[in-house]
Design a protein around this motif. Structure first.
Motif, PDB file in Angstrom:
ATOM      1  N   VAL A  17      13.843  34.472 -50.335  1.00 56.44           N
ATOM      2  CA  VAL A  17      14.572  34.098 -49.126  1.00 56.44           C
ATOM      3  C   VAL A  17      15.313  35.310 -48.548  1.00 56.44           C
ATOM      4  O   VAL A  17      15.332  35.523 -47.327  1.00 56.44           O
ATOM      5  CB  VAL A  17      15.564  32.954 -49.433  1.00 56.44           C
ATOM      6  CG1 VAL A  17      16.473  32.695 -48.234  1.00 56.44           C
ATOM      7  CG2 VAL A  17      14.815  31.686 -49.805  1.00 56.44           C
ATOM      8  N   LEU A  18      15.891  36.119 -49.425  1.00 50.79           N
ATOM      9  CA  LEU A  18      16.606  37.303 -48.939  1.00 50.79           C
ATOM     10  C   LEU A  18      15.646  38.263 -48.230  1.00 50.79           C
ATOM     11  O   LEU A  18      15.999  38.888 -47.237  1.00 50.79           O
ATOM     12  CB  LEU A  18      17.317  38.025 -50.093  1.00 50.79           C
ATOM     13  CG  LEU A  18      18.517  37.294 -50.696  1.00 50.79           C
ATOM     14  CD1 LEU A  18      19.106  38.111 -51.849  1.00 50.79           C
ATOM     15  CD2 LEU A  18      19.587  37.013 -49.646  1.00 50.79           C
ATOM     16  N   GLU A  19      14.424  38.353 -48.745  1.00 48.12           N
ATOM     17  CA  GLU A  19      13.457  39.220 -48.062  1.00 48.12           C
ATOM     18  C   GLU A  19      13.126  38.659 -46.679  1.00 48.12           C
ATOM     19  O   GLU A  19      13.030  39.397 -45.700  1.00 48.12           O
ATOM     20  CB  GLU A  19      12.182  39.374 -48.894  1.00 48.12           C
ATOM     21  CG  GLU A  19      11.198  40.337 -48.241  1.00 48.12           C
ATOM     22  CD  GLU A  19       9.884  40.498 -48.990  1.00 48.12           C
ATOM     23  OE1 GLU A  19       9.823  40.092 -50.166  1.00 48.12           O
ATOM     24  OE2 GLU A  19       8.942  41.034 -48.389  1.00 48.12           O
ATOM     25  N   GLN A  20      12.971  37.337 -46.611  1.00 52.35           N
ATOM     26  CA  GLN A  20      12.694  36.715 -45.305  1.00 52.35           C
ATOM     27  C   GLN A  20      13.835  36.976 -44.325  1.00 52.35           C
ATOM     28  O   GLN A  20      13.607  37.223 -43.147  1.00 52.35           O
ATOM     29  CB  GLN A  20      12.510  35.200 -45.463  1.00 52.35           C
ATOM     30  CG  GLN A  20      11.188  34.792 -46.102  1.00 52.35           C
ATOM     31  CD  GLN A  20      11.032  33.279 -46.162  1.00 52.35           C
ATOM     32  OE1 GLN A  20      11.978  32.539 -45.927  1.00 52.35           O
ATOM     33  NE2 GLN A  20       9.828  32.828 -46.488  1.00 52.35           N
ATOM     34  N   ARG A  21      15.064  36.907 -44.812  1.00 50.52           N
ATOM     35  CA  ARG A  21      16.198  36.982 -43.886  1.00 50.52           C
ATOM     36  C   ARG A  21      16.592  38.414 -43.545  1.00 50.52           C
ATOM     37  O   ARG A  21      17.134  38.656 -42.468  1.00 50.52           O
ATOM     38  CB  ARG A  21      17.393  36.205 -44.461  1.00 50.52           C
ATOM     39  CG  ARG A  21      17.081  34.711 -44.484  1.00 50.52           C
ATOM     40  CD  ARG A  21      18.296  33.831 -44.558  1.00 50.52           C
ATOM     41  NE  ARG A  21      19.306  34.112 -43.544  1.00 50.52           N
ATOM     42  CZ  ARG A  21      20.453  33.432 -43.447  1.00 50.52           C
ATOM     43  NH1 ARG A  21      20.702  32.449 -44.274  1.00 50.52           N
ATOM     44  NH2 ARG A  21      21.330  33.752 -42.516  1.00 50.52           N
ATOM     45  N   THR A  22      16.351  39.364 -44.459  1.00 45.34           N
ATOM     46  CA  THR A  22      16.765  40.743 -44.174  1.00 45.34           C
ATOM     47  C   THR A  22      15.588  41.632 -43.791  1.00 45.34           C
ATOM     48  O   THR A  22      15.794  42.730 -43.267  1.00 45.34           O
ATOM     49  CB  THR A  22      17.417  41.391 -45.411  1.00 45.34           C
ATOM     50  OG1 THR A  22      16.421  41.522 -46.439  1.00 45.34           O
ATOM     51  CG2 THR A  22      18.570  40.542 -45.940  1.00 45.34           C
ATOM     52  N   GLY A  23      14.369  41.185 -44.074  1.00 45.09           N
ATOM     53  CA  GLY A  23      13.218  42.047 -43.836  1.00 45.09           C
ATOM     54  C   GLY A  23      13.095  43.171 -44.862  1.00 45.09           C
ATOM     55  O   GLY A  23      12.232  44.026 -44.748  1.00 45.09           O
ATOM     56  N   TYR A  82      20.552  45.989 -51.251  1.00 44.21           N
ATOM     57  CA  TYR A  82      20.187  45.762 -49.853  1.00 44.21           C
ATOM     58  C   TYR A  82      21.111  46.528 -48.903  1.00 44.21           C
ATOM     59  O   TYR A  82      20.950  46.463 -47.707  1.00 44.21           O
ATOM     60  CB  TYR A  82      20.289  44.277 -49.487  1.00 44.21           C
ATOM     61  CG  TYR A  82      19.299  43.386 -50.199  1.00 44.21           C
ATOM     62  CD1 TYR A  82      18.089  43.051 -49.599  1.00 44.21           C
ATOM     63  CD2 TYR A  82      19.574  42.895 -51.464  1.00 44.21           C
ATOM     64  CE1 TYR A  82      17.188  42.231 -50.249  1.00 44.21           C
ATOM     65  CE2 TYR A  82      18.679  42.075 -52.123  1.00 44.21           C
ATOM     66  CZ  TYR A  82      17.488  41.742 -51.518  1.00 44.21           C
ATOM     67  OH  TYR A  82      16.601  40.938 -52.149  1.00 44.21           O
ATOM     68  N   ALA A  83      22.088  47.249 -49.478  1.00 45.00           N
ATOM     69  CA  ALA A  83      23.156  47.775 -48.633  1.00 45.00           C
ATOM     70  C   ALA A  83      22.681  48.891 -47.712  1.00 45.00           C
ATOM     71  O   ALA A  83      23.224  49.074 -46.634  1.00 45.00           O
ATOM     72  CB  ALA A  83      24.307  48.274 -49.498  1.00 45.00           C
ATOM     73  N   VAL A  84      21.665  49.644 -48.132  1.00 40.36           N
ATOM     74  CA  VAL A  84      21.176  50.727 -47.278  1.00 40.36           C
ATOM     75  C   VAL A  84      20.174  50.155 -46.274  1.00 40.36           C
ATOM     76  O   VAL A  84      19.203  49.523 -46.675  1.00 40.36           O
ATOM     77  CB  VAL A  84      20.490  51.818 -48.135  1.00 40.36           C
ATOM     78  CG1 VAL A  84      19.998  52.959 -47.255  1.00 40.36           C
ATOM     79  CG2 VAL A  84      21.460  52.326 -49.189  1.00 40.36           C
ATOM     80  N   LEU A 115      25.734  36.516 -47.477  1.00 42.19           N
ATOM     81  CA  LEU A 115      24.386  35.954 -47.324  1.00 42.19           C
ATOM     82  C   LEU A 115      23.858  35.452 -48.675  1.00 42.19           C
ATOM     83  O   LEU A 115      23.279  34.359 -48.768  1.00 42.19           O
ATOM     84  CB  LEU A 115      23.453  37.027 -46.745  1.00 42.19           C
ATOM     85  CG  LEU A 115      21.999  36.632 -46.525  1.00 42.19           C
ATOM     86  CD1 LEU A 115      21.897  35.445 -45.579  1.00 42.19           C
ATOM     87  CD2 LEU A 115      21.207  37.812 -45.965  1.00 42.19           C
ATOM     88  N   ILE A 116      24.075  36.234 -49.722  1.00 44.20           N
ATOM     89  CA  ILE A 116      23.636  35.814 -51.055  1.00 44.20           C
ATOM     90  C   ILE A 116      24.349  34.521 -51.464  1.00 44.20           C
ATOM     91  O   ILE A 116      23.721  33.583 -51.966  1.00 44.20           O
ATOM     92  CB  ILE A 116      23.910  36.937 -52.087  1.00 44.20           C
ATOM     93  CG1 ILE A 116      22.969  38.122 -51.827  1.00 44.20           C
ATOM     94  CG2 ILE A 116      23.736  36.427 -53.519  1.00 44.20           C
ATOM     95  CD1 ILE A 116      23.269  39.352 -52.678  1.00 44.20           C
TER      96      ILE A 116
END
Lengths: 390, 82
Positions: free
Chosen positions: B51-57, B78-80, B8-9
């Motif tokens: 963007v990562l916050e938008q996509r992963t919550g 973000y792994a946990v 994703l990154i």
């Protein structure tokens, strides 16, 4: 024949400006464009132009925004006019009494210091660093157009000891440097409010360094430095003042009265200057809480979400648009845009048109994340919610 | 999953670079964000995090900054699952 060295340049001052190395005699030999306006993108040009304007007792304006701002000055006598970092509309021009800027730096000789310039030379903060290094007889290292990676490299190559930068610069510097940080003696933050987690990381990374954050503005000049490693400033300064500057809070906004304010500062007439910075008192501390005018700080650049939103609303095929600052740990804030397309449009064409509508703004002022949506979420008041996420 | 997070990154970083007309070199977990090896600056990195916050919550930085230098170190934040 070399012109007389100005009193604000210590004989030991040396400058590395990109590929060139300069002492006073090399600087004095640089050609200065006529007309009193100099494009201030090189430190060597800025120092030479300042010295020449002082010698000739003529005004100098340091331009930052290209040819549009090269019209001549109407002033007479030696003064220095800077352009603010405003990102929408015409940049503000602020004229300073040069002697007031340089006087307080005299006598601070430190010929062993090796400064790195992280600001534009013609920005107020950049000029402060230049004058500080010149007065100290220090080495000043400048990397014209260099990003954070180049600045890290230069700091290692030249064994830099003193660095002043925005909090956003420092976050990038720490990331780019990894474990191989230069052994800094002096770490200074300015241009944005310094947050406690960053101050803690800098203290941990540079345990031997003097750690300070500066509060200054283009309009009011350098106001004070905070050296205790804590965000904000001590509440007792509201009654005692600090460094010759008186401080007070009116309607939640910090007001200052400074002997170093710009010439003819717009104020209330009694010398108090409205900074536009919102503050709140928390225990023994005064903390910064954003801007009253809604400007947000994106990596040290003040940008107007509202002005950007107006541009997007003017793009054909846009039914509605909202530009909202979102917090992030790298640049403080970032602008994001949500756009409602008019029916029947082509998405790719609309995205391209939206991008073109902000292409002439500095990168920090462009919305970096663009979302197309069926409607704009409204806040409880029924207005578009522009509040940044916590 | 760190692998899917890395993918994703890489995807979003590629998009950010493409917007600037830049192409990314081959990315590995050891690729460093801001050392000059990738054609991105701090604004681009800030964009990636938003963007990562938008996509992963997920916002791993909500409680303060956590140090990362490489793609792998960021992915691990973000792994946990939230």
């Amino acid at each position: 024949m070399t012109a007389d060295r100005p009193s604000w340049i210590h004989p030991g001052f040396r400058l590395i400006d990109g590929e060139g190395t300069f002492g006073w005699s090399e600087l004095a030999a640089l050609p200065i464009p006529a007309g009193g306006v100099v494009f201030g993108n090189r430190v060597s040009t800025v120092v030479a132009a300042l010295a020449a304007a002082q010698r000739d007792d003529t005004p100098l304006r340091l331009a930052r925004h290209g040819e549009a701002s090269m019209d001549p000055s109407a002033r007479t006598g030696f003064s220095v006019t800077l352009e603010s970092s405003g990102t929408t509309g015409t940049p503000k021009r602020i004229t300073h009494n040069f002697n007031r800027l340089s006087d307080r730096l005299k006598g601070l000789s430190d010929v062993g210091a090796r400064w790195l310039l992280t600001y534009e030379p013609a920005a107020f903060a950049g000029l402060q660093v230049i004058l500080t290094a010149a007065a100290a007889g220090a080495l000043l290292v400048s990397v014209p157009g260099g990003g954070v990676a180049e600045l890290v490299r230069a700091s290692r190559q030249h064994a830099v000891t003193h660095v002043s930068g925005t909090p956003s610069f420092w976050r990038g510097f720490l990331m780019a440097a990894g474990d191989a940080v230069p052994p800094l003696r002096s770490v200074t933050l300015g241009g944005e409010a310094a947050d406690q987690p960053l101050l803690d990381r800098l203290r941990q990374t540079f345990p031997e360094a003097r750690l300070r954050h500066i509060y200054a503005s283009t309009e009011a000049g350098a106001l004070f430095a905070v050296a205790d490693g804590r965000a904000g400033f001590p509440a007792e300064w509201l009654s005692e003042g600090r460094d010759g500057v008186a401080l007070r809070i009116r309607d939640g906004v910090l007001e200052v009265r400074s002997p170093r304010a710009m010439l003819a500062a717009p104020g209330t007439g009694d010398g108090w200057l409205d900074t536009g910075d919102l503050v709140e008192v928390a225990g023994d501390r005064v903390l910064f809480a954003g801007r009253r005018d809604g400007l947000v700080n994106v990596g040290g650049v003040k940008v107007s979400p509202e002005a950007v939103e107006q541009r997007l609303l003017a793009v054909p095929g846009v039914a509605d648009a909202a530009v909202v600052p979102v917090a992030n740990p790298i640049t403080g804030f970032l602008l994001t845009a949500t756009v409602v397309p008019a029916p029947g449009g082509d998405e790719a064409a609309l995205r391209a048109a939206l991008r073109a509508a902000t292409a002439d703004l500095v990168p920090a002022a462009r919305p970096r994340v663009l979302t197309l949506a069926a409607h704009i979420p409204l806040g409880a008041t029924g207005k578009k919610s522009r509040k940044g996420l916590p | 999953m760190t692998d899917s997070m890395l993918a994703l990154i890489a995807e979003e970083l590629g998009r950010i670079a493409a917007d600037k007309g830049e192409a990314l070199p081959a990315l590995t977990p050891d690729s460093v964000f801001l050392d000059g090896g990738l054609p991105i600056d701090s604004l681009d990195l800030a964009t990636l995090l938003v963007v990562l916050e938008q996509r992963t919550g997920q916002d791993p930085f909500r409680a303060g900054f956590r140090h990362f230098t490489t793609l792998g170190e960021l992915a691990a934040l973000y792994a946990v699952p939230a």
